[in-house]
Design an enzyme around this catalytic site. Sequence first.
Site, PDB file in Angstrom:
ATOM      1  N   ASP A  48     -31.417 -88.280 -66.182  1.00 45.51           N
ATOM      2  CA  ASP A  48     -29.906 -88.969 -66.110  1.00 45.51           C
ATOM      3  C   ASP A  48     -30.190 -90.496 -66.079  1.00 45.51           C
ATOM      4  O   ASP A  48     -30.967 -91.035 -65.083  1.00 45.51           O
ATOM      5  CB  ASP A  48     -29.305 -88.750 -64.721  1.00 45.51           C
ATOM      6  CG  ASP A  48     -27.735 -89.190 -64.564  1.00 45.51           C
ATOM      7  OD1 ASP A  48     -26.785 -88.684 -65.146  1.00 45.51           O
ATOM      8  OD2 ASP A  48     -27.801 -90.385 -64.281  1.00 45.51           O
ATOM      9  N   TYR A  53     -27.744 -99.355 -65.716  1.00 45.30           N
ATOM     10  CA  TYR A  53     -29.027 -99.348 -65.100  1.00 45.30           C
ATOM     11  C   TYR A  53     -30.093-100.311 -65.444  1.00 45.30           C
ATOM     12  O   TYR A  53     -31.150-100.743 -64.827  1.00 45.30           O
ATOM     13  CB  TYR A  53     -29.699 -98.024 -65.018  1.00 45.30           C
ATOM     14  CG  TYR A  53     -28.767 -96.907 -64.438  1.00 45.30           C
ATOM     15  CD1 TYR A  53     -27.609 -97.260 -63.346  1.00 45.30           C
ATOM     16  CD2 TYR A  53     -29.267 -95.621 -64.216  1.00 45.30           C
ATOM     17  CE1 TYR A  53     -26.870 -96.410 -62.692  1.00 45.30           C
ATOM     18  CE2 TYR A  53     -28.498 -94.363 -63.594  1.00 45.30           C
ATOM     19  CZ  TYR A  53     -27.264 -94.774 -62.922  1.00 45.30           C
ATOM     20  OH  TYR A  53     -26.427 -94.073 -62.470  1.00 45.30           O
ATOM     21  N   LYS A  78     -24.579 -93.177 -69.485  1.00 42.97           N
ATOM     22  CA  LYS A  78     -23.036 -93.277 -69.185  1.00 42.97           C
ATOM     23  C   LYS A  78     -22.524 -94.804 -69.633  1.00 42.97           C
ATOM     24  O   LYS A  78     -23.306 -95.620 -69.797  1.00 42.97           O
ATOM     25  CB  LYS A  78     -23.030 -93.600 -67.678  1.00 42.97           C
ATOM     26  CG  LYS A  78     -23.518 -92.334 -66.858  1.00 42.97           C
ATOM     27  CD  LYS A  78     -23.550 -92.417 -65.528  1.00 42.97           C
ATOM     28  CE  LYS A  78     -24.413 -91.493 -64.773  1.00 42.97           C
ATOM     29  NZ  LYS A  78     -25.762 -91.696 -64.789  1.00 42.97           N
ATOM     30  N   HIS A 111     -18.506 -93.877 -66.823  1.00 43.00           N
ATOM     31  CA  HIS A 111     -19.422 -94.142 -65.610  1.00 43.00           C
ATOM     32  C   HIS A 111     -18.049 -94.348 -64.501  1.00 43.00           C
ATOM     33  O   HIS A 111     -18.290 -93.627 -63.444  1.00 43.00           O
ATOM     34  CB  HIS A 111     -19.997 -95.440 -65.757  1.00 43.00           C
ATOM     35  CG  HIS A 111     -20.998 -95.402 -64.865  1.00 43.00           C
ATOM     36  ND1 HIS A 111     -22.334 -96.032 -64.954  1.00 43.00           N
ATOM     37  CD2 HIS A 111     -21.455 -94.975 -63.731  1.00 43.00           C
ATOM     38  CE1 HIS A 111     -23.178 -95.952 -64.070  1.00 43.00           C
ATOM     39  NE2 HIS A 111     -22.785 -95.148 -63.061  1.00 43.00           N
TER      40      HIS A 111
END
Length: 274
Positions: A48, A53, A78, A111
């Site tokens: 994931d 990120y 996401k 998200h």
Amino acid sequence: MQPLGEKVILNNGVKMPSFGLGTFKVTDEKECIQAVSYALDIGYRHIDTASIYGNELAVGKGIKESSVKREDIFLVSKLWNSDQGYDSTLRAFEKTLKKLDTDYLDMYLIHWPKPFNIETWKAMERLYDEKVIKVLGVSNFKMYHLEDLMAYTNIKPAVNQVEYHPWFIQKEVHEFCQLHKIQLEAWGPLMQGKIFDIPLMKELSEKYNKTIAQIALRWDLQMGVVTIPKSTRPERIKSNAEIYDFVISDEDMKRIGELNISKRIGPDPDSINF
């Protein structure tokens, strides 16, 4: 190594590993590559990540460095808030594919709920129809967010990834998702480390001769919740996965559930401004 754990069957028939590796805040490229590659090599099959990120490139490299074929991996990313909207979703998805160095995603999530949910979802439905996304899902959606989305779109979310841990069980959201065959998935299952200070978890760790993390993650699975703990340390990645050789009793499951105080570790979806 053989894949670990079991899979859940989602509402569109796709099988999703119930246990995976989260990569939130894993921003060091080398560290991320090594964590993903190691996790896959010891049996993880669910990875994931998210565009925000900043590690999709490293995750893609980690997959390439592992001994596991891409088609055997359930890869998730996401869509970030600022990319919501029909056209911007399509552009963001292409960037994600390029960074991950893959030609499809197993699952793509919104998200956080935002005003552009419906336009965003319609773009995701297009990508689903084009077979470059196998599963459509959301993250951090409350019941009313799900109801609003489902009222105006054709494909129902298959997964809702939310904050979920003993302090924050989200019983109503979980029941709503079960009713509508939406799989609940836990982020933050170890409460950003706060789980290790709870006396009951320490007691159960001793009782079952398992780590506190293993108790918490096993509890997730027995609650019917997919879980994706984050770690970069090989010994922790391996330890987190060693949760299939014991069962928590009904009585102890209830005791863990009674820790619920509706306390979030992360932000409330209704108050986010990023």
